[in-house]
Design a protein around this motif. Sequence first.
Motif: not given
Length: 304
Positions: A89, A93, A160, A176-177, A179-181, A183-184
């Motif tokens: 992620g 990002g 999720l 996904l959790a 990965v999103i973290l 990414f940010l």
Amino acid sequence: MDLYLPIANLSVNAFVIVALGLGVGLLSGMFGVGGGFLTTPLLIVYGIPPTVAAASAASQVTGASVSGVFAHLRRDGVDIKMGMVLVFGGVLGSFAGAGLFTLLQARGLIDTVIAILYVLMLGSIGGLMLYESIYSMRAARAGIAPRPRRKRHHPLVAMLPLRWRFYRSGLYISPLAPVILGFLTGILTMLLGVGGGFILVPAMIYLLGMGTAVVVGTSLFQILFVTAWATMVHATTTKAVDIVLAALLLLGSVVGAQLGARFASKAKPEQLRLALAVIVLVVAIRMLLGLAWRPDEIYSVELL
């Protein structure tokens, strides 16, 4: 001793930069933070262009994270599977952050945006840390024991799809959790030159529900690879990495981290958090003044 920085295109006192790295490393060792979130604003206050400060700080964070990762690996304090998902992620990002960095740079807004983001980020983090440390100190004086935290991920994470088992962390959640973290965090790394541990660690604890035994090591694992990748992206796209500046910072931070670790064992955690909160708020106020302060005399250069 003055030293010329080729990318920043200015001369600086090498001892001042090493001392700045020493101070940030000292804070890193004392408070258990990466220190990158203070390196960039302090460099900006010293006079380094924000673009160069952010890009060079990312490379300094990379070097400072290596020893920490190996130390946690030796004591089995890293969830490799979770770390790789976070790194994936973070790499995505960093690409998004590089595009945003280039766009803002082309429009001449990158310096202002970096300064504003740091004021907001440091102000909110410093305020929360100040409140938490004062509350903890008052509770300790009153003899009130802190309530134990339930190890449970956030309800939004539970919603999720596609769950994986992360055995070292004791979790069964969607990838996904993280990965999103990640990414940010990758976007923050590209824009601000921070490792993101000051955001990543509490998010891993309170959102993902990870145990504290593996949080710091896994965070450093992600920071190591994402900041290294962000440094490479900066070097090939924005070309804002000043290796001389990064080397001077790293020299000071390595020594400071060792000294800070020794000092930390002699102070109470609540007092350390209070001191760090005050330092963070002072830096935020100084950067806010730099944005809002209007000089008495404004000069301009015109072609005749």
